[in-house]
Design a protein around this motif. Structure first.
Motif, mmCIF file in Angstrom:
data_model
loop_
_atom_site.group_PDB
_atom_site.id
_atom_site.type_symbol
_atom_site.label_atom_id
_atom_site.label_comp_id
_atom_site.label_asym_id
_atom_site.label_seq_id
_atom_site.Cartn_x
_atom_site.Cartn_y
_atom_site.Cartn_z
ATOM 1 N N LYS A 136 -72.080 67.288 13.803
ATOM 2 C CA LYS A 136 -70.886 66.824 13.104
ATOM 3 C C LYS A 136 -71.100 65.420 12.557
ATOM 4 O O LYS A 136 -71.811 64.610 13.141
ATOM 5 C CB LYS A 136 -69.673 66.828 14.044
ATOM 6 C CG LYS A 136 -69.239 68.227 14.481
ATOM 7 C CD LYS A 136 -67.992 68.185 15.332
ATOM 8 C CE LYS A 136 -67.541 69.593 15.720
ATOM 9 N NZ LYS A 136 -66.299 69.567 16.544
ATOM 10 N N LEU A 137 -70.447 65.135 11.427
ATOM 11 C CA LEU A 137 -70.525 63.832 10.781
ATOM 12 C C LEU A 137 -69.300 62.993 11.116
ATOM 13 O O LEU A 137 -68.195 63.517 11.305
ATOM 14 C CB LEU A 137 -70.587 63.980 9.261
ATOM 15 C CG LEU A 137 -71.803 64.636 8.626
ATOM 16 C CD1 LEU A 137 -71.600 64.728 7.121
ATOM 17 C CD2 LEU A 137 -73.059 63.861 8.951
ATOM 18 N N ILE A 138 -69.509 61.687 11.146
ATOM 19 C CA ILE A 138 -68.423 60.709 11.202
ATOM 20 C C ILE A 138 -68.695 59.691 10.102
ATOM 21 O O ILE A 138 -69.832 59.258 9.918
ATOM 22 C CB ILE A 138 -68.389 59.954 12.555
ATOM 23 C CG1 ILE A 138 -68.303 60.915 13.734
ATOM 24 C CG2 ILE A 138 -67.250 58.956 12.580
ATOM 25 C CD1 ILE A 138 -66.949 61.524 13.964
ATOM 26 N N VAL A 139 -67.670 59.294 9.383
ATOM 27 C CA VAL A 139 -67.765 58.188 8.436
ATOM 28 C C VAL A 139 -67.006 57.009 9.019
ATOM 29 O O VAL A 139 -65.833 57.137 9.401
ATOM 30 C CB VAL A 139 -67.194 58.557 7.056
ATOM 31 C CG1 VAL A 139 -67.094 57.314 6.158
ATOM 32 C CG2 VAL A 139 -68.058 59.617 6.382
ATOM 33 N N VAL A 140 -67.662 55.855 9.096
ATOM 34 C CA VAL A 140 -67.030 54.619 9.546
ATOM 35 C C VAL A 140 -67.173 53.593 8.432
ATOM 36 O O VAL A 140 -68.305 53.214 8.077
ATOM 37 C CB VAL A 140 -67.660 54.073 10.842
ATOM 38 C CG1 VAL A 140 -66.970 52.770 11.258
ATOM 39 C CG2 VAL A 140 -67.570 55.104 11.961
ATOM 40 N N THR A 141 -66.074 53.146 7.863
ATOM 41 C CA THR A 141 -66.147 52.100 6.842
ATOM 42 C C THR A 141 -66.119 50.733 7.523
ATOM 43 O O THR A 141 -65.687 50.595 8.662
ATOM 44 C CB THR A 141 -64.983 52.202 5.845
ATOM 45 O OG1 THR A 141 -63.750 51.857 6.498
ATOM 46 C CG2 THR A 141 -64.865 53.619 5.282
ATOM 47 N N GLY A 142 -66.600 49.723 6.810
ATOM 48 C CA GLY A 142 -66.602 48.375 7.382
ATOM 49 C C GLY A 142 -67.426 48.286 8.640
ATOM 50 O O GLY A 142 -67.003 47.690 9.635
ATOM 51 N N HIS A 192 -66.244 65.482 10.912
ATOM 52 C CA HIS A 192 -65.296 65.509 12.027
ATOM 53 C C HIS A 192 -64.238 64.420 11.919
ATOM 54 O O HIS A 192 -63.084 64.640 12.306
ATOM 55 C CB HIS A 192 -66.034 65.353 13.358
ATOM 56 C CG HIS A 192 -65.126 65.333 14.544
ATOM 57 N ND1 HIS A 192 -64.432 66.441 14.982
ATOM 58 C CD2 HIS A 192 -64.762 64.315 15.381
ATOM 59 C CE1 HIS A 192 -63.695 66.123 16.031
ATOM 60 N NE2 HIS A 192 -63.876 64.845 16.296
ATOM 61 N N ALA A 193 -64.602 63.226 11.403
ATOM 62 C CA ALA A 193 -63.621 62.143 11.353
ATOM 63 C C ALA A 193 -64.009 61.105 10.317
ATOM 64 O O ALA A 193 -65.188 60.847 10.065
ATOM 65 C CB ALA A 193 -63.483 61.469 12.719
ATOM 66 N N LEU A 194 -62.987 60.520 9.725
ATOM 67 C CA LEU A 194 -63.105 59.332 8.884
ATOM 68 C C LEU A 194 -62.431 58.189 9.622
ATOM 69 O O LEU A 194 -61.247 58.280 9.959
ATOM 70 C CB LEU A 194 -62.416 59.558 7.536
ATOM 71 C CG LEU A 194 -62.083 58.295 6.715
ATOM 72 C CD1 LEU A 194 -63.349 57.541 6.323
ATOM 73 C CD2 LEU A 194 -61.259 58.677 5.484
ATOM 74 N N VAL A 195 -63.184 57.122 9.884
ATOM 75 C CA VAL A 195 -62.629 55.931 10.526
ATOM 76 C C VAL A 195 -62.487 54.848 9.450
ATOM 77 O O VAL A 195 -63.474 54.250 9.020
ATOM 78 C CB VAL A 195 -63.527 55.433 11.681
ATOM 79 C CG1 VAL A 195 -62.904 54.192 12.336
ATOM 80 C CG2 VAL A 195 -63.729 56.538 12.710
ATOM 81 N N GLY A 228 -63.400 70.954 7.587
ATOM 82 C CA GLY A 228 -63.887 70.841 8.956
ATOM 83 C C GLY A 228 -62.803 70.678 9.990
ATOM 84 O O GLY A 228 -63.101 70.516 11.181
ATOM 85 N N ARG A 229 -61.529 70.706 9.540
ATOM 86 C CA ARG A 229 -60.393 70.488 10.441
ATOM 87 C C ARG A 229 -60.636 69.221 11.273
ATOM 88 O O ARG A 229 -60.542 69.211 12.503
ATOM 89 C CB ARG A 229 -60.166 71.703 11.345
ATOM 90 C CG ARG A 229 -59.826 72.952 10.566
ATOM 91 C CD ARG A 229 -59.603 74.148 11.458
ATOM 92 N NE ARG A 229 -58.341 74.062 12.176
ATOM 93 C CZ ARG A 229 -57.148 74.430 11.688
ATOM 94 N NH1 ARG A 229 -57.065 74.908 10.455
ATOM 95 N NH2 ARG A 229 -56.067 74.328 12.414
ATOM 96 N N GLY A 230 -60.931 68.135 10.547
ATOM 97 C CA GLY A 230 -61.248 66.868 11.184
ATOM 98 C C GLY A 230 -60.038 65.996 11.398
ATOM 99 O O GLY A 230 -58.919 66.483 11.538
ATOM 100 N N ARG A 231 -60.271 64.694 11.392
ATOM 101 C CA ARG A 231 -59.168 63.767 11.607
ATOM 102 C C ARG A 231 -59.425 62.450 10.891
ATOM 103 O O ARG A 231 -60.570 62.088 10.619
ATOM 104 C CB ARG A 231 -58.926 63.535 13.100
ATOM 105 C CG ARG A 231 -60.096 62.943 13.860
ATOM 106 C CD ARG A 231 -59.842 62.939 15.361
ATOM 107 N NE ARG A 231 -59.699 64.283 15.916
ATOM 108 C CZ ARG A 231 -59.550 64.557 17.205
ATOM 109 N NH1 ARG A 231 -59.536 63.568 18.084
ATOM 110 N NH2 ARG A 231 -59.432 65.781 17.638
ATOM 111 N N VAL A 232 -58.333 61.748 10.602
ATOM 112 C CA VAL A 232 -58.374 60.434 9.967
ATOM 113 C C VAL A 232 -57.955 59.409 11.006
ATOM 114 O O VAL A 232 -56.884 59.541 11.616
ATOM 115 C CB VAL A 232 -57.436 60.359 8.746
ATOM 116 C CG1 VAL A 232 -57.462 58.963 8.124
ATOM 117 C CG2 VAL A 232 -57.811 61.417 7.712
#
Length: 285
Positions: A4-10, A76-79, A123-127
């Motif tokens: 699963k992928l996660i995107v973290v900005t900053g 899976h999630a965008l942070v 992906g039924r992920g989350r923000v």
């Protein structure tokens, strides 16, 4: 989780960098948004893939969305963690600065969320939106910063109610004092803006700016570590049924409670009394 992928900005420093490392440690593949090559070199490690990302640049946001779309692993999630702190009295802050604070702390997050929502829905992920205790209580000189965070809280509520039926969760995280570089940068910016005030504005607000800067420095020094904050972010990412909001630090938990139970005028007096201890002695003599 390795699939699963996660995107973290900053993710160059502070909570973003710590969150990227913590989520990679837990087995995710993290796309860590950074703005400089040296930050990419610093954060690159097993499970953390730096990606050049200024959330106010549409081309870079589109490139991020393409990177996610081309990856076979689900998102899976965008942070949404990127942000800046700009403090000045409402009267004295130039309108260009007002617009820039909202561009980075609000509109950039919306742009990234819009770009990645198709992948999150698939992906039924989350923000995960990183707000602030400033999104609950606006201190003096925090008008622009708190205004953007209040707005982010409202956008998060609207988004949660729009996409929860579609299987995507939205979580808000409200940190208090966290020991990162952001506070030092914020103080430097506040001092620079204060130096640009007119003599009349300086007489009205000069000691107030100094007091809020001192309070910010004190609160940061006594705050939690970035690694401790990252563990809360990771919990919001991984918990099967996360809460809609998490606070980070005792100060955030306390202020959140006070905003719920105290009338506005009483809260005004509490904030004023707390600031009074930090005013320069010559201003309070």
């Amino acid at each position: 989780m390795a699939q699963k992928l996660i995107v973290v900005t900053g993710a160059s420093t502070g909570m973003g960098a710590s969150a990227a490392r913590e989520l990679a440690r837990q087995g995710f593949h993290v796309l860590a948004g950074v703005r400089r090559d040296r930050d990419a070199d610093a954060i690159r490690t097993t499970g953390v893939e730096p990606i050049m990302l200024d959330i106010t640049e549409p081309e870079q946001v589109r490139a991020l969305a393409a990177r996610v779309t081309d990856d076979p692993r689900p998102l899976h999630a965008l942070v949404n963690n990127a942000g800046i702190q700009v403090n000045a009295p409402v009267e004295a802050l130039p309108m260009a600065q007002w617009r820039w604070v909202f561009e980075v702390n609000l509109f950039g997050h919306i742009a990234v969320t819009q770009a990645l929502l198709p992948a999150l829905l698939h992906g039924r992920g989350r923000v995960i939106n990183i707000s602030s205790i400033g999104g609950k209580a606006a201190m003096p000189t925090y008008g622009a910063y708190a205004g953007a965070k209040f707005a982010l809280e409202a956008v998060s509520d609207a988004l949660r109610r729009e996409i929860a039926p579609l299987g995507v969760q939205v979580v808000v995280i409200e940190p208090g004092g966290v020991r990162t570089e952001m506070a030092a940068r914020g103080i430097a910016t506040a001092n620079r803006l204060a130096a640009q005030m007119t003599p009349e504005q300086d007489r009205r607000y000069g000691s107030l700016v100094q007091a809020t800067n001192t309070l910010m420095a004190t609160g940061t020094a006594s705050g939690v570590t970035a690694d401790a904050a990252a563990r809360v972010i990771a919990k919001a990412v991984t918990t099967r049924k996360p809460r809609t909001r998490y606070t980070i630090g005792r100060d955030a938990a306390l202020i959140t409670r006070l905003t719920r139970i105290l009338p506005d005028r009483t809260l005004d007096r509490v904030i004023a009394a707390n600031l009074r201890r930090h005013h320069p002695k010559s201003a309070t003599a």
